[in-house]
Write a protein that holds these residues in place. Structure first.
Motif, PDB file in Angstrom:
ATOM      1  N   LEU A 122      28.386  94.681  90.976  1.00 12.21           N
ATOM      2  CA  LEU A 122      29.288  93.509  91.578  1.00 12.21           C
ATOM      3  C   LEU A 122      30.426  93.577  92.538  1.00 12.21           C
ATOM      4  CD1 LEU A 122      30.215  90.357  91.095  1.00 12.21           C
ATOM      5  CD2 LEU A 122      31.498  90.935  89.108  1.00 12.21           C
ATOM      6  N   GLY A 123      30.880  94.919  92.344  1.00 14.54           N
ATOM      7  CA  GLY A 123      31.917  95.387  93.305  1.00 14.54           C
ATOM      8  C   GLY A 123      31.364  95.837  94.579  1.00 14.54           C
ATOM      9  N   VAL A 124      30.106  96.415  94.675  1.00 14.57           N
ATOM     10  CA  VAL A 124      29.475  96.613  96.027  1.00 14.57           C
ATOM     11  C   VAL A 124      29.187  95.443  96.869  1.00 14.57           C
ATOM     12  CG1 VAL A 124      27.636  97.777  97.071  1.00 14.57           C
ATOM     13  CG2 VAL A 124      28.872  98.824  95.236  1.00 14.57           C
ATOM     14  N   ILE A 125      28.693  94.231  95.829  1.00 14.40           N
ATOM     15  CA  ILE A 125      28.404  93.013  96.536  1.00 14.40           C
ATOM     16  C   ILE A 125      29.777  92.240  96.881  1.00 14.40           C
ATOM     17  CG2 ILE A 125      27.526  90.725  96.118  1.00 14.40           C
ATOM     18  CD1 ILE A 125      25.455  91.791  94.209  1.00 14.40           C
ATOM     19  N   TYR A 126      30.855  92.536  96.043  1.00 16.07           N
ATOM     20  CA  TYR A 126      32.117  91.838  96.524  1.00 16.07           C
ATOM     21  C   TYR A 126      32.596  92.744  98.020  1.00 16.07           C
ATOM     22  CZ  TYR A 126      36.851  90.798  96.993  1.00 16.07           C
ATOM     23  OH  TYR A 126      38.231  90.351  97.222  1.00 16.07           O
ATOM     24  N   LEU A 127      32.274  93.848  98.090  1.00 18.93           N
ATOM     25  CA  LEU A 127      32.638  94.577  99.337  1.00 18.93           C
ATOM     26  C   LEU A 127      31.725  94.101 100.522  1.00 18.93           C
ATOM     27  CD1 LEU A 127      33.435  98.183  97.888  1.00 18.93           C
ATOM     28  CD2 LEU A 127      35.102  96.284  98.799  1.00 18.93           C
ATOM     29  N   MET A 128      30.660  93.822 100.346  1.00 16.42           N
ATOM     30  CA  MET A 128      29.507  93.206 101.347  1.00 16.42           C
ATOM     31  C   MET A 128      30.200  91.780 101.638  1.00 16.42           C
ATOM     32  SD  MET A 128      26.113  94.711 100.095  1.00 16.42           S
ATOM     33  CE  MET A 128      25.597  96.360 100.409  1.00 16.42           C
ATOM     34  N   GLY A 129      30.953  91.118 101.005  1.00 18.32           N
ATOM     35  CA  GLY A 129      31.250  89.731 101.087  1.00 18.32           C
ATOM     36  C   GLY A 129      30.020  88.789 100.738  1.00 18.32           C
ATOM     37  N   LEU A 130      29.160  89.167  99.733  1.00 18.69           N
ATOM     38  CA  LEU A 130      28.419  88.314  99.171  1.00 18.69           C
ATOM     39  C   LEU A 130      28.363  87.968  97.804  1.00 18.69           C
ATOM     40  CD1 LEU A 130      25.418  90.502 100.337  1.00 18.69           C
ATOM     41  CD2 LEU A 130      26.161  88.375 101.410  1.00 18.69           C
ATOM     42  N   ALA A 131      29.539  88.120  97.138  1.00 15.54           N
ATOM     43  CA  ALA A 131      29.688  88.036  95.705  1.00 15.54           C
ATOM     44  C   ALA A 131      30.636  86.689  95.678  1.00 15.54           C
ATOM     45  CB  ALA A 131      30.638  88.918  95.105  1.00 15.54           C
ATOM     46  N   MET A 132      30.123  85.548  95.922  1.00 12.06           N
ATOM     47  CA  MET A 132      30.521  84.286  95.878  1.00 12.06           C
ATOM     48  C   MET A 132      30.772  83.528  94.409  1.00 12.06           C
ATOM     49  SD  MET A 132      28.913  82.607  98.953  1.00 12.06           S
ATOM     50  CE  MET A 132      28.163  83.679  99.954  1.00 12.06           C
ATOM     51  N   ASN A 133      29.814  83.323  93.677  1.00 10.79           N
ATOM     52  CA  ASN A 133      29.979  83.118  92.279  1.00 10.79           C
ATOM     53  C   ASN A 133      29.009  84.111  91.237  1.00 10.79           C
ATOM     54  OD1 ASN A 133      31.415  80.922  92.796  1.00 10.79           O
ATOM     55  ND2 ASN A 133      29.450  79.748  93.522  1.00 10.79           N
ATOM     56  N   GLN A 134      28.805  85.222  91.725  1.00 10.42           N
ATOM     57  CA  GLN A 134      28.222  86.238  90.994  1.00 10.42           C
ATOM     58  C   GLN A 134      29.147  86.798  89.857  1.00 10.42           C
ATOM     59  OE1 GLN A 134      25.143  87.373  91.270  1.00 10.42           O
ATOM     60  NE2 GLN A 134      24.940  85.945  92.706  1.00 10.42           N
ATOM     61  N   TRP A 135      30.434  86.886  89.746  1.00 12.87           N
ATOM     62  CA  TRP A 135      31.219  87.441  88.818  1.00 12.87           C
ATOM     63  C   TRP A 135      31.111  86.462  87.422  1.00 12.87           C
ATOM     64  CZ3 TRP A 135      34.767  84.188  86.304  1.00 12.87           C
ATOM     65  CH2 TRP A 135      35.120  83.184  86.930  1.00 12.87           C
ATOM     66  N   ARG A 136      30.792  85.410  87.381  1.00 16.06           N
ATOM     67  CA  ARG A 136      30.211  84.449  86.090  1.00 16.06           C
ATOM     68  C   ARG A 136      28.982  85.185  85.457  1.00 16.06           C
ATOM     69  NH1 ARG A 136      31.253  78.665  88.805  1.00 16.06           N
ATOM     70  NH2 ARG A 136      33.228  78.883  89.089  1.00 16.06           N
ATOM     71  N   HIS A 137      28.089  85.424  86.409  1.00 18.05           N
ATOM     72  CA  HIS A 137      26.668  85.757  85.974  1.00 18.05           C
ATOM     73  C   HIS A 137      26.992  87.250  85.231  1.00 18.05           C
ATOM     74  CE1 HIS A 137      22.933  87.703  86.384  1.00 18.05           C
ATOM     75  NE2 HIS A 137      22.362  86.534  86.143  1.00 18.05           N
ATOM     76  N   THR A 138      27.739  87.892  85.903  1.00 21.81           N
ATOM     77  CA  THR A 138      28.151  89.346  85.582  1.00 21.81           C
ATOM     78  C   THR A 138      28.610  89.249  84.341  1.00 21.81           C
ATOM     79  OG1 THR A 138      28.097  90.146  87.863  1.00 21.81           O
ATOM     80  CG2 THR A 138      29.159  91.727  86.143  1.00 21.81           C
ATOM     81  N   LEU A 139      29.666  88.452  84.179  1.00 20.09           N
ATOM     82  CA  LEU A 139      30.445  88.388  82.684  1.00 20.09           C
ATOM     83  C   LEU A 139      29.407  87.975  81.726  1.00 20.09           C
ATOM     84  CD1 LEU A 139      34.076  87.203  83.902  1.00 20.09           C
ATOM     85  CD2 LEU A 139      33.271  89.564  83.182  1.00 20.09           C
TER      86      LEU A 139
END
Length: 188
Positions: A122-139
């Motif tokens: 999730l952190g790497v995807i966030y740094l790439m600018g692709l983590a729009m709604n991925q945090w809910r799925h990860t949690l």
């Protein structure tokens, strides 16, 4: 002589086994309800490499395993390599600080590494600018995914230990091989 050949074939056989396991898990767990119960065989193999292999061999195997996992997924290029390599390095460092005496502590390490791996992705995807709604799925799926990896690890760690014994990659098997070679040299 057979022992030396088996010891040399351990790494290629390990890569082949992980490739087969990734192909099986990506084909069996591709539908909706089973997708969330997919075990991460590559994570278990990376943890095993960080515990039972030296730094160079384990690092190279980790990069190969991560590349195999990236080929079988639709993730951005380099995501799994970064995430699995950080897990490898963190477990390698944790082994120097903590004692892992038995299977239950190894499973606890696997649970923690699985949760960390999901948040590292999730952190790497966030740094790439692709983590729009991925945090809910990860949690939502970090804990169930870790439990599945932990349960799978119970069987896979035992099997990997037997695999290392058969291919003489285990420390006890290597010591027995060295003792036998030393006895053969003394006979001459």
């Amino acid at each position: 002589m057979t022992r030396l050949i088996l010891s040399a074939l351990n790494a290629p056989a390990f890569v082949l086994l992980v490739a087969i396991a990734v192909a099986i898990q990506s084909s069996l767990f591709n539908s909706y309800p089973l997708l969330y119960f997919q075990p991460d065989v590559v994570l278990i193999a990376v943890i095993w490499c960080s515990l039972r292999r030296d730094f160079t061999e384990g690092g190279i195997l980790t990069l190969i395993f991560a590349n195999i996992a990236e080929i079988h997924s639709g993730c951005p290029s380099g995501l799994f390599m970064i995430s699995y390599m950080t897990v490898f390095l963190l477990v390698k460092g944790a082994v120097r600080l903590f004692v892992i005496p038995n299977l239950s502590s190894l499973i606890i390490l696997t649970l923690a590494a699985s949760i960390y791996w999901k948040f590292a992705c999730l952190g790497v995807i966030y740094l790439m600018g692709l983590a729009m709604n991925q945090w809910r799925h990860t949690l939502l799926f970090a804990l169930p995914g870790a439990v599945v990896v932990g349960v799978t690890g119970i069987w896979l760690y035992r099997w990997l230990n037997k695999f290392d014994l058969v291919t003489y990659k285990n420390a006890r098997a290597r010591q027995a091989l060295e003792d036998e070679m030393q006895l053969d040299q003394e006979a001459f």
